[in-house]
Design a protein around this motif. Structure first.
Motif, PDB file in Angstrom:
ATOM      1  N   LEU A 170      70.480  92.675   7.161  1.00  0.00           N
ATOM      2  CA  LEU A 170      69.148  91.814   7.350  1.00  0.00           C
ATOM      3  C   LEU A 170      69.030  91.314   8.686  1.00  0.00           C
ATOM      4  O   LEU A 170      69.795  90.543   8.870  1.00  0.00           O
ATOM      5  N   ALA A 171      67.937  91.524   9.370  1.00  0.00           N
ATOM      6  CA  ALA A 171      67.731  90.789  10.749  1.00  0.00           C
ATOM      7  C   ALA A 171      67.886  89.462  10.672  1.00  0.00           C
ATOM      8  O   ALA A 171      68.538  88.823  11.536  1.00  0.00           O
ATOM      9  N   ALA A 172      67.264  88.729   9.658  1.00  0.00           N
ATOM     10  CA  ALA A 172      67.419  87.397   9.566  1.00  0.00           C
ATOM     11  C   ALA A 172      68.649  86.709   9.405  1.00  0.00           C
ATOM     12  O   ALA A 172      68.950  85.609  10.305  1.00  0.00           O
ATOM     13  N   VAL A 173      69.480  87.580   8.827  1.00  0.00           N
ATOM     14  CA  VAL A 173      70.856  87.005   8.397  1.00  0.00           C
ATOM     15  C   VAL A 173      71.762  87.229   9.641  1.00  0.00           C
ATOM     16  O   VAL A 173      72.777  86.696  10.095  1.00  0.00           O
ATOM     17  N   LEU A 174      71.452  88.647  10.142  1.00  0.00           N
ATOM     18  CA  LEU A 174      72.547  88.991  11.239  1.00  0.00           C
ATOM     19  C   LEU A 174      72.167  88.362  12.662  1.00  0.00           C
ATOM     20  O   LEU A 174      72.954  88.090  13.390  1.00  0.00           O
ATOM     21  N   ALA A 175      70.816  88.140  12.839  1.00  0.00           N
ATOM     22  CA  ALA A 175      70.349  87.604  14.258  1.00  0.00           C
ATOM     23  C   ALA A 175      71.217  86.350  14.640  1.00  0.00           C
ATOM     24  O   ALA A 175      71.617  86.274  16.048  1.00  0.00           O
ATOM     25  N   PRO A 176      71.363  85.392  13.851  1.00  0.00           N
ATOM     26  CA  PRO A 176      71.900  84.150  14.156  1.00  0.00           C
ATOM     27  C   PRO A 176      73.457  84.278  14.719  1.00  0.00           C
ATOM     28  O   PRO A 176      74.159  83.621  15.556  1.00  0.00           O
ATOM     29  N   GLN A 177      73.844  85.349  13.704  1.00  0.00           N
ATOM     30  CA  GLN A 177      75.328  85.528  14.126  1.00  0.00           C
ATOM     31  C   GLN A 177      75.697  86.308  15.437  1.00  0.00           C
ATOM     32  O   GLN A 177      76.538  85.877  16.365  1.00  0.00           O
ATOM     33  N   ILE A 178      74.781  87.060  15.751  1.00  0.00           N
ATOM     34  CA  ILE A 178      74.959  87.706  17.014  1.00  0.00           C
ATOM     35  C   ILE A 178      74.647  86.987  18.139  1.00  0.00           C
ATOM     36  O   ILE A 178      75.060  86.924  19.193  1.00  0.00           O
ATOM     37  N   ALA A 179      73.567  85.937  18.065  1.00  0.00           N
ATOM     38  CA  ALA A 179      73.144  85.007  19.142  1.00  0.00           C
ATOM     39  C   ALA A 179      74.241  84.271  19.256  1.00  0.00           C
ATOM     40  O   ALA A 179      74.579  83.842  20.556  1.00  0.00           O
ATOM     41  N   ALA A 238      77.115  84.380  23.604  1.00  0.00           N
ATOM     42  CA  ALA A 238      77.375  83.541  24.312  1.00  0.00           C
ATOM     43  C   ALA A 238      78.284  83.956  25.509  1.00  0.00           C
ATOM     44  O   ALA A 238      78.132  83.704  26.724  1.00  0.00           O
ATOM     45  N   GLY A 239      79.223  84.834  25.103  1.00  0.00           N
ATOM     46  CA  GLY A 239      80.510  85.231  26.065  1.00  0.00           C
ATOM     47  C   GLY A 239      79.830  86.313  26.846  1.00  0.00           C
ATOM     48  O   GLY A 239      80.899  87.037  27.327  1.00  0.00           O
ATOM     49  N   TYR A 240      78.928  87.245  26.707  1.00  0.00           N
ATOM     50  CA  TYR A 240      78.328  88.207  27.270  1.00  0.00           C
ATOM     51  C   TYR A 240      77.351  88.236  27.991  1.00  0.00           C
ATOM     52  O   TYR A 240      76.451  87.431  27.934  1.00  0.00           O
ATOM     53  N   ASP A 241      77.133  89.342  29.082  1.00  0.00           N
ATOM     54  CA  ASP A 241      76.056  89.402  29.777  1.00  0.00           C
ATOM     55  C   ASP A 241      75.073  90.272  29.610  1.00  0.00           C
ATOM     56  O   ASP A 241      74.032  90.497  29.940  1.00  0.00           O
ATOM     57  N   TYR A 242      75.537  91.100  28.586  1.00  0.00           N
ATOM     58  CA  TYR A 242      74.696  92.218  28.117  1.00  0.00           C
ATOM     59  C   TYR A 242      74.650  92.440  26.592  1.00  0.00           C
ATOM     60  O   TYR A 242      75.889  92.071  26.188  1.00  0.00           O
ATOM     61  N   VAL A 243      73.573  92.460  25.800  1.00  0.00           N
ATOM     62  CA  VAL A 243      73.701  92.595  24.393  1.00  0.00           C
ATOM     63  C   VAL A 243      72.733  93.965  24.282  1.00  0.00           C
ATOM     64  O   VAL A 243      71.564  93.945  24.591  1.00  0.00           O
ATOM     65  N   LEU A 244      73.472  94.961  23.609  1.00  0.00           N
ATOM     66  CA  LEU A 244      72.883  96.280  23.682  1.00  0.00           C
ATOM     67  C   LEU A 244      72.777  96.665  22.057  1.00  0.00           C
ATOM     68  O   LEU A 244      73.688  96.410  21.289  1.00  0.00           O
ATOM     69  N   ALA A 245      71.599  97.285  21.591  1.00  0.00           N
ATOM     70  CA  ALA A 245      71.359  97.728  20.272  1.00  0.00           C
ATOM     71  C   ALA A 245      70.708  99.039  20.363  1.00  0.00           C
ATOM     72  O   ALA A 245      69.951  99.497  21.287  1.00  0.00           O
ATOM     73  N   PRO A 246      71.019 100.061  19.289  1.00  0.00           N
ATOM     74  CA  PRO A 246      70.334 101.328  19.316  1.00  0.00           C
ATOM     75  C   PRO A 246      68.932 100.888  19.136  1.00  0.00           C
ATOM     76  O   PRO A 246      68.431 100.068  18.291  1.00  0.00           O
ATOM     77  N   SER A 247      67.950 101.813  19.739  1.00  0.00           N
ATOM     78  CA  SER A 247      66.389 101.777  19.408  1.00  0.00           C
ATOM     79  C   SER A 247      66.008 102.306  18.119  1.00  0.00           C
ATOM     80  O   SER A 247      65.295 103.425  18.130  1.00  0.00           O
ATOM     81  N   THR A 248      66.751 102.302  17.088  1.00  0.00           N
ATOM     82  CA  THR A 248      66.413 102.713  15.979  1.00  0.00           C
ATOM     83  C   THR A 248      65.694 101.520  15.030  1.00  0.00           C
ATOM     84  O   THR A 248      65.470 100.504  15.433  1.00  0.00           O
ATOM     85  N   THR A 249      65.337 101.878  13.863  1.00  0.00           N
ATOM     86  CA  THR A 249      64.637 100.914  12.987  1.00  0.00           C
ATOM     87  C   THR A 249      65.591  99.579  12.832  1.00  0.00           C
ATOM     88  O   THR A 249      65.024  98.463  12.850  1.00  0.00           O
ATOM     89  N   PHE A 250      66.986  99.781  12.787  1.00  0.00           N
ATOM     90  CA  PHE A 250      67.768  98.908  12.636  1.00  0.00           C
ATOM     91  C   PHE A 250      67.760  97.910  14.027  1.00  0.00           C
ATOM     92  O   PHE A 250      67.652  96.783  13.788  1.00  0.00           O
ATOM     93  N   GLY A 251      68.120  98.658  14.998  1.00  0.00           N
ATOM     94  CA  GLY A 251      68.048  97.607  16.201  1.00  0.00           C
ATOM     95  C   GLY A 251      66.550  96.949  16.653  1.00  0.00           C
ATOM     96  O   GLY A 251      66.560  96.172  17.200  1.00  0.00           O
ATOM     97  N   LYS A 252      65.475  97.702  16.434  1.00  0.00           N
ATOM     98  CA  LYS A 252      64.197  97.272  16.826  1.00  0.00           C
ATOM     99  C   LYS A 252      63.832  96.207  15.641  1.00  0.00           C
ATOM    100  O   LYS A 252      63.122  95.169  16.302  1.00  0.00           O
TER     101      LYS A 252
END
Lengths: 313, 250
Positions: A71-80, A84-98
Motif C-alpha cells: 500500500l503506497a501510504a504504508v510504503l512511502a514513509p519507509q522509502i522516504a 536519505a542516503g541516496y542520490d537517485y530513487v527509481l521505481a517501475p512505471s507500473t501501477t505499483f510504481g505510479k
C-alpha cells in the motif's frame, strides 16, 4: 560518486520483471552503486532474485507486518526514510510504481519524473508527453535528488550477474492505519504475462463479444502468446481491465504484436510503439492501425485466425 | 459529508493531435481547442453523483492556471458543481507545485473527499493526487473504477496491473479516477445559462505563500521517431510466410 536505490516490485513471492528493467535504466546512469530495496516480501526468493540481477551491488530487505500487501501510504514513509542516503530513487512505471513514487517524492519535497524512456546523461532524461506524441528532455539540477519512474518498454531487463549481498534493514517511520487492503481480484489465466510476453495477440471492438474472445485465447495458446485488448474491448466488457494496452493501460514491447479488429486509436498505438513487429488484421482497409503496422491484412478476423491456425499446425 | 473538492486541469482537447515546434522549444498549443482533462471530468461526474445520492452536500471545482481556465470551470459549473475556485497564475507548474497549492485550498475548505483524474493527458505525469495525499497526510486511492462511501470510510476498487484491487480508506481521502469509473454527462443549454450565475472565486497564487517555482529544467522537445508504414499482404499464406521469415512463428 552517486548511489541509486531501486524499489523492487513483487507480489510477495516473486520479483516482478519490471525491476530488472529499472536496473537497466540505472546502469545507464554513471553511479557508484545500484541497490534494490525489497519491502514486505513473504518469500526470500524475491531478495535472492534481486541480488542476482547484473549490475546490482546490494539488496536491502525491510520486514513489514506479515502478509501485508503493498500500500503506497504504508510504503512511502519507509522509502522516504531510506532515501536519505541516496542520490537517485527509481521505481517501475507500473501501477505499483505510479501509485507509490509520487507519494515518496512529495514526502521528500522533490519533483518526480514519470516514465523515463532514455538516459541522456547522469541528470538528463527523456520522457513522453501527450500520449507519446512529443518527447521532452528534462535536466534535474545538481543537489536535487532524482526521483523517477522507469518506462519498462524502453529498457530490456538485465540478466543475472555476480550475486550481491543482501542485508536486512530497520526503518523508523510511523506507518498509517488509515488505508487497508481488502482483496485483489485477478483476471489472470494460465497464459503468459502481457507485460513480459514475447508474442502478444490482441483484440478490439471488432471481436464483437466476450464469447468471441475465445477465438483469440485459443490462437494465443497455440503460439504461446499473451492476450491483450484495446480500451474499446475492455469498455465493452469483452475482457477485464488488466488486458488493456495503451496510454492508460499497459505499455508493452513484445517481439510480435498481432492486432485483430483494432482500429488503432492514437492512445492504443502509444502502448505498442516499441513492439518489434506489428501485424494488423482489420475489415476496414482505412483503419489507422495500418499506418504503423509492419504487415497488414484486410479481412475478417473470424476467417483469418482459423486459417492462420491451420497453416501453423 | 459536507463537501467534495474536485480538481480540474485545462488541457488540449483529447481529439486534437499536437505538434512539436520546429525549434524544439515547446508544443504548439495556440489556437487549439481546450477542454477539461477527461480523467478530471470523470472525477467531477463521480462527485456530482455522490451529491445526487445525498452523500455530499456541496461540490467545489478547483483549478489552477491563467484566466482562460474560467471557461473550463464554467463547464464544470454547468455540469453541476456548486461553485468554483481558480488559483490564478500564468506560470507552468510542476505536479508538486500544483499539489502544494491544492493542499492549501484543501486546508481552508476542509472537504471530506478530494477527487481528481489519475493523470492529465498533456504531461501524462500521474502524480498530483498522490502528492496531495502525501502533503495532506491522508489516504490515497488511485486509478479508481468504483467508489462507495459508507460513514467515514470509502471502499475503492482500483485498476492495477494484476487486476482489480479493493482497498478501504478512512475519510477524508484523495481518490483519483480511472476511465471506467463512470461516463460523464452531457451539459444542456439551460444549465450553461444557470452556471453563469454561479461563483468563481479567483485567488492570486502569491496570496497562498506556496513555493511553486519549477525545479526541473526542460531543455527541449522532440517529435518521436515515427514507425514507418510496412507492407500489406493479400493472403494468410503471405502473412504466415512473412512471420516465419522474421523468425517470429515456427
Amino acid at each position: 560518486m552517486s548511489r541509486i536505490l531501486i524499489i523492487g516490485e513483487h507480489d510477495g513471492r516473486q520479483l516482478n520483471q519490471s525491476t530488472a528493467r529499472c536496473v537497466a535504466c540505472a546502469a545507464a546512469i554513471n553511479s557508484a552503486s545500484i541497490e534494490i530495496v525489497v519491502l514486505g516480501a513473504s518469500s526470500n526468493d524475491v531478495a535472492s532474485a534481486a541480488a542476482a540481477l547484473a549490475g546490482v551491488t546490494g539488496v536491502l530487505t525491510v520486514r513489514t507486518a506479515a502478509g501485508s500487501p503493498a500500500l503506497a501510504a504504508v510504503l512511502a514513509p519507509q522509502i522516504a526514510a531510506l532515501a536519505a542516503g541516496y542520490d537517485y530513487v527509481l521505481a517501475p512505471s507500473t501501477t505499483f510504481g505510479k501509485d507509490l513514487l509520487p507519494r515518496v517524492a512529495a514526502l521528500l519535497g522533490v519533483p518526480q519524473l514519470s516514465d523515463v524512456m532514455s538516459v541522456l546523461g547522469p541528470r538528463t532524461f527523456q520522457r513522453p508527453i501527450y500520449a507519446g506524441n512529443a518527447l521532452v528532455t528534462i535536466e534535474v539540477p545538481d543537489g536535487t535528488k532524482v526521483v523517477a519512474t522507469v518506462r519498462g518498454a524502453s529498457f530490456k531487463p538485465v540478466g543475472t550477474g555476480p550475486v550481491a549481498p543482501i542485508r536486512a534493514v530497520e526503518v523508523s517511520a510511523s506507518l498509517p492505519t488509515h488505508t487497508r487492503f481488502v482483496e485483489l481480484r485477478s483476471g489472470k489465466a494460465d497464459r503468459p504475462d502481457l507485460q513480459t510476453a514475447r508474442l502478444v495477440v490482441s483484440g478490439g471492438r471488432g471481436v464483437g463479444s466476450a464469447e468471441n474472445f475465445a477465438l483469440l485465447y485459443k490462437f494465443a495458446e497455440q503460439i504461446g502468446a499473451a492476450v491483450g485488448a484495446s480500451r474499446a474491448a475492455v469498455d465493452a466488457g469483452f475482457v477485464p481491465n488488466d488486458m488493456q494496452v495503451g496510454q492508460t493501460g499497459k505499455i508493452i514491447a513484445p517481439e510480435l504484436y498481432m492486432a485483430f479488429g483494432i482500429s488503432g486509436a492514437i492512445q492504443h498505438l502509444t502502448g505498442i510503439k516499441d513492439a518489434g513487429t506489428i501485424v494488423a488484421v482489420n475489415k476496414d482497409g482505412e483503419a489507422p492501425i495500418f499506418e504503423i503496422a509492419d504487415i497488414g491484412l484486410v479481412g475478417d478476423l473470424f476467417e483469418i485466425i482459423p486459417e492462420i491456425e491451420k497453416r501453423l499446425r | 459529508m459536507q463537501k467534495i473538492i474536485v480538481c480540474l486541469k485545462r488541457v488540449v482537447d483529447y481529439n486534437v493531435r499536437i505538434r512539436v515546434k520546429p525549434d524544439g522549444s515547446g508544443v504548439v498549443t495556440e489556437g487549439l481547442k481546450m477542454s477539461i482533462n477527461p480523467f478530471d471530468e470523470i472525477a467531477l461526474e463521480e462527485a456530482l453523483r455522490l451529491r445526487e445520492k445525498g452523500q455530499a452536500q456541496e461540490v467545489v471545482a478547483v483549478s489552477i492556471g491563467p484566466e482562460d481556465v474560467q471557461q473550463q470551470l464554467r463547464t464544470a459549473l454547468a455540469m453541476g458543481a456548486d461553485r468554483a475556485i481558480l488559483v490564478q497564475t500564468s506560470a507552468e507548474l510542476e505536479p508538486l507545485a500544483a499539489a502544494r497549492i491544492l493542499h492549501k485550498i484543501v486546508l481552508s475548505e476542509q472537504p471530506g473527499l478530494v477527487l481528481l483524474g489519475k493523470q492529465a493527458i498533456d504531461d501524462d505525469c500521474n502524480q498530483t493526487g498522490q502528492m496531495l495525499a502525501a502533503l495532506w497526510d491522508r489516504p490515497q486511492a488511485t486509478f479508481a473504477s468504483k467508489l462507495e462511501l459508507k460513514g467515514t470510510v470509502a471502499t475503492v476498487t482500483r485498476e492495477v496491473d494484476a487486476g482489480l484491487e479493493v482497498i478501504e480508506v478512512d475519510l477524508p481521502a484523495v481518490v483519483t479516477s480511472d476511465l471506467r469509473l463512470n461516463e460523464p454527462r452531457y451539459v444542456k443549454l439551460p444549465e450553461i445559462m444557470k452556471a453563469k450565475k454561479k461563483t468563481i472565486d479567483v485567488v492570486a497564487i502569491d496570496s497562498l505563500g506556496v513555493d511553486a517555482a519549477p525545479v526541473l529544467r526542460v531543455t527541449r522537445y522532440d517529435t518521436p521517431p515515427v514507425r514507418s508504414k510496412g507492407g500489406m499482404v493479400k493472403t494468410v499464406d503471405e502473412l504466415v510466410t512473412a512471420l516465419r521469415d522474421r523468425g517470429l512463428l515456427a
